[in-house]
Design a protein around this motif. Sequence first.
Motif, PDB file in Angstrom:
ATOM      1  N   LYS A  77       0.835  -1.212   0.000  1.00 37.67           N
ATOM      2  CA  LYS A  77       0.000   0.000   0.000  1.00 37.67           C
ATOM      3  C   LYS A  77       0.871   1.265   0.000  1.00 37.67           C
ATOM      4  O   LYS A  77       1.739   1.448   0.854  1.00 37.67           O
ATOM      5  N   GLY A  78       0.642   2.118  -1.008  1.00 37.12           N
ATOM      6  CA  GLY A  78       1.371   3.367  -1.112  1.00 37.12           C
ATOM      7  C   GLY A  78       2.816   3.230  -1.544  1.00 37.12           C
ATOM      8  O   GLY A  78       3.582   4.196  -1.474  1.00 37.12           O
ATOM      9  N   ARG A  79       3.198   2.053  -2.028  1.00 35.46           N
ATOM     10  CA  ARG A  79       4.602   1.803  -2.376  1.00 35.46           C
ATOM     11  C   ARG A  79       4.746   1.538  -3.872  1.00 35.46           C
ATOM     12  O   ARG A  79       3.782   1.173  -4.553  1.00 35.46           O
ATOM     13  N   GLY A 104      -3.468  -1.584  -3.358  1.00 37.10           N
ATOM     14  CA  GLY A 104      -3.182  -0.185  -3.098  1.00 37.10           C
ATOM     15  C   GLY A 104      -1.776   0.294  -3.369  1.00 37.10           C
ATOM     16  O   GLY A 104      -1.381   1.355  -2.863  1.00 37.10           O
ATOM     17  N   SER A 138       1.153   2.273  -5.008  1.00 35.34           N
ATOM     18  CA  SER A 138       1.092   3.580  -5.667  1.00 35.34           C
ATOM     19  C   SER A 138       1.572   3.505  -7.103  1.00 35.34           C
ATOM     20  O   SER A 138       1.086   4.240  -7.967  1.00 35.34           O
TER      21      SER A 138
END
Length: 270
Positions: A117-119, A139, A141
């Motif tokens: 998530k977000g990576r 999720g 990025s």
Amino acid sequence: MAFRGWKRLLLLGRQNTFAKAWRSRRGGLSLRWKRCCHWSAGKSLDPEVRAFLEENTEVTSSGHLTPEIRLRLLTPRCRFWREKPDLWPYGDPFWAIYWPGGQALSRYILDNPRVVKGRSVLDLGSGCGATAIAAVMSGASQVLANDIDPIAGMAMILNCELNHLNPFPITIKNIINSEAGNWDLIVLGDMFYDEQLADGLYHWLRKCIRIQQTEVLIGDPGRHQFLSHSIRSQLHKVIEYSLPEYTRQENNGLTSSIVWSYQPSNGLEN
């Protein structure tokens, strides 16, 4: 020869040709996200190839560890399960098999979305694209899928469509032995099937970890080439999954698949 026999050739022998391709196609790729050579929706997807893949694969989500993900694969109901391998007009379709290491990685990411998530995530040797798809669903990025087979790249676009996702960037150049890219996470499944390729992966992944502090997760069902390689002493077991019966039957009786974290000692890289 049925595809079952063809698949055995992929597992035991003809993979050497693919390994040589990975070893020979080196460099030439900028690893900055914005400059990456890639496919996306509606671009470089030949209509004739699309029609062939849609006609000669089956959309399935059963018999694997990730029923949430739909994929175009070669199954017993497909024409080329029975046809002679030489009649297949493209390179060996490694992408059309959902290999056990990739299944384990995809299952782990779906169950633990915090991992991505977000990576930014690189899916190395992406094949059908399932692990990259799992990263998008969880999720991440940014996701880059890498496979040197251009048909695999086209199949990944079709698989994104099946799962109602915008296609992620896909590069078909060999980035092993290139400069270390600035990814948060590299995932790779079922790539340690050839000793020389394994050596190249070992050193390149170690360089990415040393220079960029990249996290590396490896999926493998316990193949001899993987367990006997020197990388084994630098791996930490994350989780082990029991494989579904269908996957066991299609992989010479392998019963489980493991996700490993690659954590080399600081003193190993000069």
